[in-house]
Design an enzyme around this catalytic site. Structure first.
Site, PDB file in Angstrom:
ATOM      1  CB  SER A  17      -0.909   0.018   1.228  1.00 24.26           C
ATOM      2  OG  SER A  17      -1.598   1.248   1.273  1.00 24.26           O
ATOM      3  CE  LYS A  68     -11.013  -0.287  -2.232  1.00 21.83           C
ATOM      4  NZ  LYS A  68     -10.857   0.472  -3.470  1.00 21.83           N
ATOM      5  CB  ALA A 133     -11.260  -1.714  -9.768  1.00 20.60           C
ATOM      6  CG  ASN A 153     -16.384  -8.758 -16.745  1.00 21.80           C
ATOM      7  OD1 ASN A 153     -15.248  -8.328 -16.509  1.00 21.80           O
ATOM      8  ND2 ASN A 153     -16.919  -9.761 -16.080  1.00 21.80           N
ATOM      9  NE  ARG A 154     -12.223 -13.786 -17.284  1.00 26.40           N
ATOM     10  CZ  ARG A 154     -11.252 -14.102 -16.443  1.00 26.40           C
ATOM     11  NH1 ARG A 154     -10.095 -14.519 -16.911  1.00 26.40           N
ATOM     12  NH2 ARG A 154     -11.421 -13.996 -15.138  1.00 26.40           N
TER      13      ARG A 154
HETATM   14  P1  ATR Z   1     -11.021  -5.578  -8.572  1.00 31.14           P
HETATM   15  O1  ATR Z   1     -11.517  -5.394  -7.177  1.00 31.14           O
HETATM   16  O2  ATR Z   1      -9.611  -5.147  -8.794  1.00 31.14           O
HETATM   17  O3  ATR Z   1     -11.954  -5.014  -9.574  1.00 31.14           O
HETATM   18  P2  ATR Z   1     -12.116  -8.166  -9.092  1.00 31.14           P
HETATM   19  O4  ATR Z   1     -13.376  -7.758  -8.416  1.00 31.14           O
HETATM   20  O5  ATR Z   1     -11.545  -9.525  -8.827  1.00 31.14           O
HETATM   21  O6  ATR Z   1     -10.938  -7.165  -8.789  1.00 31.14           O
HETATM   22  O7  ATR Z   1     -12.334  -7.997 -10.680  1.00 31.14           O
HETATM   23  C1  ATR Z   1     -11.376  -8.371 -11.607  1.00 31.14           C
HETATM   24  C2  ATR Z   1     -11.874  -8.060 -13.008  1.00 31.14           C
HETATM   25  O8  ATR Z   1     -10.832  -8.399 -13.930  1.00 31.14           O
HETATM   26  C3  ATR Z   1     -13.098  -8.852 -13.428  1.00 31.14           C
HETATM   27  O9  ATR Z   1     -13.872  -8.056 -14.266  1.00 31.14           O
HETATM   28  C4  ATR Z   1     -12.466 -10.022 -14.190  1.00 31.14           C
HETATM   29  O10 ATR Z   1     -13.306 -10.593 -15.164  1.00 31.14           O
HETATM   30  P3  ATR Z   1     -14.319 -11.822 -14.787  1.00 31.14           P
HETATM   31  O11 ATR Z   1     -15.491 -11.173 -14.160  1.00 31.14           O
HETATM   32  O12 ATR Z   1     -14.599 -12.451 -16.082  1.00 31.14           O
HETATM   33  O13 ATR Z   1     -13.549 -12.692 -13.834  1.00 31.14           O
HETATM   34  C5  ATR Z   1     -11.337  -9.309 -14.898  1.00 31.14           C
HETATM   35  N1  ATR Z   1     -10.274 -10.225 -15.322  1.00 31.14           N
HETATM   36  C6  ATR Z   1      -9.372 -10.855 -14.536  1.00 31.14           C
HETATM   37  N2  ATR Z   1      -8.531 -11.612 -15.294  1.00 31.14           N
HETATM   38  C7  ATR Z   1      -8.911 -11.440 -16.588  1.00 31.14           C
HETATM   39  C8  ATR Z   1      -8.431 -11.931 -17.852  1.00 31.14           C
HETATM   40  N3  ATR Z   1      -7.387 -12.753 -17.925  1.00 31.14           N
HETATM   41  N4  ATR Z   1      -9.060 -11.511 -18.976  1.00 31.14           N
HETATM   42  C9  ATR Z   1     -10.114 -10.680 -18.912  1.00 31.14           C
HETATM   43  N5  ATR Z   1     -10.614 -10.169 -17.742  1.00 31.14           N
HETATM   44  C10 ATR Z   1     -10.028 -10.550 -16.610  1.00 31.14           C
END
Ligand code: ATR
Length: 268
Positions: A17, A68, A133, A153-154
């Site tokens: 942090s 959070k 985020a 989103n994926r």
């Molecule tokens: P944060 O709090 O940082 O937002 P999170 O809530 O875990 O972390 O969200 C991570 C995001 O990154 C999600 O939208 C995730 O997509 P999925 O909902 O499909 O899991 C995305 N993400 C993580 N790895 C990915 C990858 N290799 N390709 C595309 N999207 C990815």
């Protein structure tokens, strides 16, 4: 030490942090004596930690991953942004010793865009990612009246979930068309697991602004993908500093000078 104002940031992990470093500089410039510490808090200790921190004279806390969402249940009062998001990054105490939960991520993002002359009003904005985020900045962006606010989103089920959650804000699922994206925000953690790629090439060009919510090394892969389209690339360092400044303002009623903050280890 006794007369220092007790502040901190809690998360799991917490080692990387930057908040202690940032808040120390805000306070020093204003001549405030603070003792801002990072605390490693695991989920099962969360409620008790927050309660004792404030009971023992703590003045304010920042909250980072993964707390959070769950920190909100320790608060007596929720800001309207927290009501909307269900998540917070700042806890403060009022004169009745009530704990107030606020979220400054969205304000931090908007402030950094304004500092960098990144326009949002009347622009087409696409956010990649639908995790915490991403959610934290959606209401603030929506208030700037973009022409279109889209999310991709994926996993499509999470896109649908957010579109429903924020339907009153005009959030739409991304659909391929031929209109260029003005501002593309990476809110995924995709770059951590490999190279970055998103299939939207035909809507990106040299005018597109690419903004990564992460910073330092974590932005390298997104930046190298973006570099084939545009030179307009920004990482989340400015947002990190600005969201911290809005937390500081909640505690001390003063917006600190954010123009000269030094971050070491930004590439971690
Ligand atoms: P944060 O709090 O940082 O937002 P999170 O809530 O875990 O972390 O969200 C991570 C995001 O990154 C999600 O939208 C995730 O997509 P999925 O909902 O499909 O899991 C995305 N993400 C993580 N790895 C990915 C990858 N290799 N390709 C595309 N999207 C990815």
């Amino acid at each position: 030490m006794g007369n220092q104002i007790k502040l901190g940031v809690i998360g799991d992990p917490i080692d990387h942090s930057m908040s202690p470093l940032i808040h120390a500089q805000f306070a020093e410039a204003l001549g405030l004596k603070i003792n801002y510490k990072p605390f490693h808090v695991v989920e099962r200790d969360l409620d008790e930690f927050i309660e004792s921190f404030f009971a023992e004279g703590g003045y304010g806390l920042n909250i980072t991953l993964p707390h959070k969402l769950n920190c909100v249940r320790s608060a007596n009062i929720l800001s309207s942004e927290v009501e909307l998001l269900g998540a917070a990054n700042t806890l403060s105490k009022n004169s009745n010793n009530e704990i107030i939960a606020s979220s400054t991520d969205g304000l931090g993002f908007i402030r950094d865009c304004s500092d960098k002359n990144i326009e949002i009003s009347n622009k087409r904005v696409l956010i990649l990612g639908a995790g915490g985020a991403s959610q934290s900045i959606i209401p603030a962006i929506a208030r700037m009246n973009p022409t279109k606010l889209m999310i991709d989103n994926r996993s499509p089920d999470k896109t649908e979930h957010l579109v429903t959650k924020f339907s009153s804000l005009g959030l739409q699922p991304f659909q391929h068309d031929n209109e260029p994206i003005d501002l593309l925000i990476n809110a995924t953690s995709a770059a951590l697991s490999g190279s970055f790629n998103w299939n939207i090439q035909n809507q990106l060009n040299e005018e597109t602004i690419f903004y990564d919510l992460s910073y330092g090394k974590a932005s390298v892969k997104f930046f190298s993908w973006a570099s084939q389209f545009s030179k307009n690339r920004f990482d989340g360092t400015g947002m990190l500093i600005a969201q911290a400044a809005f937390s500081f303002q909640l505690w001390f009623d003063t917006f600190p000078d954010i123009s000269n903050i030094k971050l070491s280890n930004t590439d971690d």
